[in-house]
Design a protein around this motif. Structure first.
Motif, short mmCIF file in Angstrom:
data_model
loop_
_atom_site.label_atom_id
_atom_site.label_comp_id
_atom_site.label_asym_id
_atom_site.label_seq_id
_atom_site.Cartn_x
_atom_site.Cartn_y
_atom_site.Cartn_z
N ASN A 61 -10.60 -2.34 -4.80
CA ASN A 61 -9.40 -1.63 -4.38
C ASN A 61 -8.24 -1.79 -5.35
N THR A 112 0.83 -1.21 0.00
CA THR A 112 0.00 0.00 0.00
C THR A 112 0.86 1.25 0.00
N GLU A 113 1.87 1.26 0.85
CA GLU A 113 2.74 2.43 0.94
C GLU A 113 3.52 2.63 -0.36
N ASP A 151 2.59 1.73 -3.40
CA ASP A 151 1.65 2.21 -4.42
C ASP A 151 1.24 3.66 -4.17
N ASP A 152 1.05 4.02 -2.91
CA ASP A 152 0.60 5.37 -2.59
C ASP A 152 1.61 6.44 -2.99
N VAL A 153 2.88 6.09 -2.99
CA VAL A 153 3.92 7.05 -3.38
C VAL A 153 3.91 7.28 -4.88
N GLY A 154 3.49 6.29 -5.65
CA GLY A 154 3.45 6.43 -7.10
C GLY A 154 4.84 6.33 -7.72
N THR A 171 -4.57 4.16 -6.54
CA THR A 171 -3.50 4.78 -5.76
C THR A 171 -4.13 5.74 -4.77
N LEU A 172 -3.32 6.27 -3.87
CA LEU A 172 -3.82 7.22 -2.89
C LEU A 172 -4.42 8.43 -3.59
N ASP A 173 -3.76 8.94 -4.63
CA ASP A 173 -4.28 10.10 -5.35
C ASP A 173 -5.64 9.81 -5.96
N LYS A 174 -5.81 8.64 -6.53
CA LYS A 174 -7.10 8.28 -7.14
C LYS A 174 -8.18 8.13 -6.07
N ARG A 175 -7.81 7.55 -4.94
CA ARG A 175 -8.79 7.40 -3.86
C ARG A 175 -9.20 8.76 -3.31
#
Length: 122
Positions: A90, A55-56, A58-61, A94-98
């Motif tokens: 899910n 998760t971490e 992916d969240d960074v991109g 990514t975090l940005d998309k969420r």
């Protein structure tokens, strides 16, 4: 050539600044030699040492170059029993998309409420 399988318990045993393993997308990486090269600083890698950091990560991109570079640190894959079951809801977000999805939903709710209150004032 099949990759060696590791359990999450085995990965957890490599959670020291001198011995850093982590799981990302059901693959196991030994990133100990990469600590001093990591653009985000070695502290980030050490924080997730011995854990599933999918998760971490992916969240960074991370860039495609970063994803390509990490292949050299691949040592195995997670044992089937320790792999997370993927859900269609899910996967790929990514975090940005969420955050964009949440913001858009909140805006739509706000507009809807404003229209209801305006209609009730008439």
């Amino acid at each position: 050539m099949a990759l060696r399988q590791y359990t999450l318990e085995e990965v957890r045993q490599h959670a020291k600044p001198t011995d850093v393993w982590m799981a990302i997308h059901d693959k196991v990486y030994d990133v100990t030699k990469f600590l001093h090269e990591h653009p985000g600083g070695e502290e980030v890698l050490i924080e997730y040492a011995g854990k599933d950091a999918t998760t971490e990560f992916d969240d960074v991109g991370h860039s495609s170059d970063a994803k390509e570079q990490m292949k050299q640190y691949l040592i195995g894959e997670l044992a089937e029993a320790d792999r997370k079951k993927k859900t269609k809801v899910n996967s790929g977000l990514t975090l940005d998309k969420r955050l964009a999805l949440i913001a858009g939903s909140a805006a739509a709710i706000g507009v809807g409420l404003a229209m209801i209150f305006k209609a009730n004032k008439k």
